[in-house]
Design a protein around this motif. Structure first.
Motif, PDB file in Angstrom:
ATOM      1  N   GLN A  39       0.828  -1.047   0.171  1.00  0.00           N
ATOM      2  CA  GLN A  39      -0.261   0.112  -0.056  1.00  0.00           C
ATOM      3  C   GLN A  39       1.137   0.953  -0.018  1.00  0.00           C
ATOM      4  OE1 GLN A  39      -2.849   0.211   3.199  1.00  0.00           O
ATOM      5  NE2 GLN A  39      -4.361   1.508   1.892  1.00  0.00           N
ATOM      6  N   ALA A  40       0.756   1.914  -1.155  1.00  0.00           N
ATOM      7  CA  ALA A  40       1.462   3.171  -1.137  1.00  0.00           C
ATOM      8  C   ALA A  40       0.676   4.380  -0.616  1.00  0.00           C
ATOM      9  CB  ALA A  40       1.934   3.463  -2.748  1.00  0.00           C
ATOM     10  N   PRO A  41       0.994   5.466  -0.175  1.00  0.00           N
ATOM     11  CA  PRO A  41       0.534   6.527   0.323  1.00  0.00           C
ATOM     12  C   PRO A  41      -0.614   6.973  -0.863  1.00  0.00           C
ATOM     13  CG  PRO A  41       2.769   6.968   0.715  1.00  0.00           C
ATOM     14  CD  PRO A  41       2.783   6.043  -0.087  1.00  0.00           C
ATOM     15  N   GLY A  42      -2.027   6.964  -0.147  1.00  0.00           N
ATOM     16  CA  GLY A  42      -3.144   7.535  -0.976  1.00  0.00           C
ATOM     17  C   GLY A  42      -3.541   6.563  -2.009  1.00  0.00           C
ATOM     18  N   LYS A  43      -3.100   5.450  -1.943  1.00  0.00           N
ATOM     19  CA  LYS A  43      -3.709   4.393  -2.702  1.00  0.00           C
ATOM     20  C   LYS A  43      -4.322   3.036  -2.161  1.00  0.00           C
ATOM     21  CE  LYS A  43      -0.494   5.347  -6.699  1.00  0.00           C
ATOM     22  NZ  LYS A  43       0.538   4.547  -7.737  1.00  0.00           N
ATOM     23  N   GLU A  44      -4.820   2.471  -2.648  1.00  0.00           N
ATOM     24  CA  GLU A  44      -5.700   1.169  -1.967  1.00  0.00           C
ATOM     25  C   GLU A  44      -4.424   0.105  -1.935  1.00  0.00           C
ATOM     26  OE1 GLU A  44     -10.285   1.682  -3.270  1.00  0.00           O
ATOM     27  OE2 GLU A  44      -8.946  -0.110  -3.955  1.00  0.00           O
ATOM     28  N   ARG A  45      -4.667  -0.995  -0.948  1.00  0.00           N
ATOM     29  CA  ARG A  45      -3.721  -1.925  -0.852  1.00  0.00           C
ATOM     30  C   ARG A  45      -3.944  -2.790  -2.129  1.00  0.00           C
ATOM     31  NH1 ARG A  45      -3.318  -4.574   4.812  1.00  0.00           N
ATOM     32  NH2 ARG A  45      -3.246  -2.595   5.442  1.00  0.00           N
ATOM     33  N   GLU A  46      -2.959  -3.356  -2.593  1.00  0.00           N
ATOM     34  CA  GLU A  46      -3.203  -4.082  -3.954  1.00  0.00           C
ATOM     35  C   GLU A  46      -2.271  -5.607  -3.624  1.00  0.00           C
ATOM     36  OE1 GLU A  46      -1.202  -2.138  -7.225  1.00  0.00           O
ATOM     37  OE2 GLU A  46       0.669  -1.867  -6.155  1.00  0.00           O
ATOM     38  N   GLY A  47      -2.472  -6.275  -4.403  1.00  0.00           N
ATOM     39  CA  GLY A  47      -1.768  -7.747  -4.341  1.00  0.00           C
ATOM     40  C   GLY A  47      -0.553  -7.549  -5.141  1.00  0.00           C
ATOM     41  N   VAL A  48       0.518  -8.061  -4.535  1.00  0.00           N
ATOM     42  CA  VAL A  48       1.664  -8.284  -5.088  1.00  0.00           C
ATOM     43  C   VAL A  48       1.857  -9.566  -5.625  1.00  0.00           C
ATOM     44  CG1 VAL A  48       4.155  -8.134  -4.950  1.00  0.00           C
ATOM     45  CG2 VAL A  48       2.569  -6.280  -4.001  1.00  0.00           C
ATOM     46  N   ASP A  90       7.670   0.992  -6.825  1.00  0.00           N
ATOM     47  CA  ASP A  90       7.764  -0.185  -5.863  1.00  0.00           C
ATOM     48  C   ASP A  90       7.486   0.501  -4.469  1.00  0.00           C
ATOM     49  OD1 ASP A  90       9.833  -2.051  -8.017  1.00  0.00           O
ATOM     50  OD2 ASP A  90       7.524  -2.280  -7.813  1.00  0.00           O
ATOM     51  N   THR A  91       7.700   1.386  -4.112  1.00  0.00           N
ATOM     52  CA  THR A  91       7.613   2.250  -3.032  1.00  0.00           C
ATOM     53  C   THR A  91       6.348   2.075  -2.424  1.00  0.00           C
ATOM     54  OG1 THR A  91       9.505   3.923  -3.605  1.00  0.00           O
ATOM     55  CG2 THR A  91       7.933   4.087  -1.649  1.00  0.00           C
ATOM     56  N   ALA A  92       6.500   1.532  -1.008  1.00  0.00           N
ATOM     57  CA  ALA A  92       5.210   1.173  -0.242  1.00  0.00           C
ATOM     58  C   ALA A  92       5.457   0.522   0.921  1.00  0.00           C
ATOM     59  CB  ALA A  92       4.110   0.270  -1.197  1.00  0.00           C
ATOM     60  N   VAL A  93       4.413   0.313   1.678  1.00  0.00           N
ATOM     61  CA  VAL A  93       4.359  -0.544   3.037  1.00  0.00           C
ATOM     62  C   VAL A  93       3.916  -2.083   2.544  1.00  0.00           C
ATOM     63  CG1 VAL A  93       3.595  -1.035   5.323  1.00  0.00           C
ATOM     64  CG2 VAL A  93       4.012   1.229   4.566  1.00  0.00           C
ATOM     65  N   TYR A  94       4.797  -2.813   2.604  1.00  0.00           N
ATOM     66  CA  TYR A  94       4.606  -4.136   2.244  1.00  0.00           C
ATOM     67  C   TYR A  94       3.999  -4.892   3.330  1.00  0.00           C
ATOM     68  CZ  TYR A  94       6.535  -3.511  -2.377  1.00  0.00           C
ATOM     69  OH  TYR A  94       6.816  -3.028  -3.736  1.00  0.00           O
ATOM     70  N   TYR A  95       3.117  -5.921   3.301  1.00  0.00           N
ATOM     71  CA  TYR A  95       2.237  -6.649   4.225  1.00  0.00           C
ATOM     72  C   TYR A  95       2.131  -8.232   3.803  1.00  0.00           C
ATOM     73  CZ  TYR A  95       0.233  -2.183   5.963  1.00  0.00           C
ATOM     74  OH  TYR A  95       0.172  -0.745   6.055  1.00  0.00           O
ATOM     75  N   GLY A 118       0.134  -9.390   8.837  1.00  0.00           N
ATOM     76  CA  GLY A 118       1.273  -8.749   9.590  1.00  0.00           C
ATOM     77  C   GLY A 118       1.362  -7.136   9.692  1.00  0.00           C
ATOM     78  N   GLN A 119       2.385  -6.550  10.471  1.00  0.00           N
ATOM     79  CA  GLN A 119       2.321  -5.045  10.604  1.00  0.00           C
ATOM     80  C   GLN A 119       2.946  -4.328   9.563  1.00  0.00           C
ATOM     81  OE1 GLN A 119       4.747  -7.099  11.655  1.00  0.00           O
ATOM     82  NE2 GLN A 119       6.547  -5.858  11.149  1.00  0.00           N
ATOM     83  N   GLY A 120       3.472  -4.891   8.589  1.00  0.00           N
ATOM     84  CA  GLY A 120       4.088  -4.140   7.540  1.00  0.00           C
ATOM     85  C   GLY A 120       5.560  -3.746   7.695  1.00  0.00           C
ATOM     86  N   THR A 121       6.007  -3.767   6.381  1.00  0.00           N
ATOM     87  CA  THR A 121       7.602  -3.211   6.410  1.00  0.00           C
ATOM     88  C   THR A 121       7.759  -2.211   5.326  1.00  0.00           C
ATOM     89  OG1 THR A 121       9.755  -3.907   6.434  1.00  0.00           O
ATOM     90  CG2 THR A 121       8.288  -5.035   4.995  1.00  0.00           C
ATOM     91  N   GLN A 122       8.310  -1.150   5.404  1.00  0.00           N
ATOM     92  CA  GLN A 122       8.446   0.009   4.672  1.00  0.00           C
ATOM     93  C   GLN A 122       9.789  -0.471   3.667  1.00  0.00           C
ATOM     94  OE1 GLN A 122       6.697   2.943   4.252  1.00  0.00           O
ATOM     95  NE2 GLN A 122       7.834   3.096   2.256  1.00  0.00           N
TER      96      GLN A 122
END
Length: 127
Positions: A39-48, A90-95, A118-122
């Motif tokens: 999930q990038a700032p201002g965007k919806e969570r997306e599948g990777v 690709d910059t985002a918080v990854y869960y 998980g809590q996510g990693t930047q």
């Protein structure tokens, strides 16, 4: 208590690589379907990427195909996301997320399919 903990994020230059880890505690990942999302700032969570509950089948978002690889090591109770040729987008918080267990094959690649997160990693890709 069921818990997923991501690690391995950080700052990397365009074209670089990172390997994210998702370690499970309180349960074993065997027979769980696993997904990586971002999930990038201002965007919806997306599948990777996602990996199946049984046979190791995988799927990837078009934007990361050929660059990212998902894998699981059930002996270490950990799932990985190898990210190569990283781009600024690709910059985002990854869960990471998990759902199961399933005795049969399932492959889920949408956030609404999952119930453990998980809590996510930047991850920041910048020069």
């Amino acid at each position: 208590q069921l818990q997923l903990v991501e690690s391995g994020g950080g700052l990397v230059q365009p074209g670089g690589s990172l390997r994210l880890s998702c370690a499970a505690s309180g349960f074993t990942l065997d027979y769980y379907a696993i997904g990586w999302f971002r999930q990038a700032p201002g965007k919806e969570r997306e599948g990777v990427s996602c990996i199946s509950s049984t046979d190791g089948s995988t799927d990837y978002a078009d934007s990361v195909k050929g660059r990212f690889t998902i894998s699981r090591d059930n002996a270490k109770n950990t799932v990985y996301l190898q990210m190569n040729s990283l781009k600024p987008e690709d910059t985002a918080v990854y869960y990471c997320a998990a759902v199961g267990p399933y005795s049969d094959y399932v492959l889920f690649c949408f956030p609404e399919d999952y119930n453990y997160w998980g809590q996510g990693t930047q991850v920041t890709v910048s020069s």
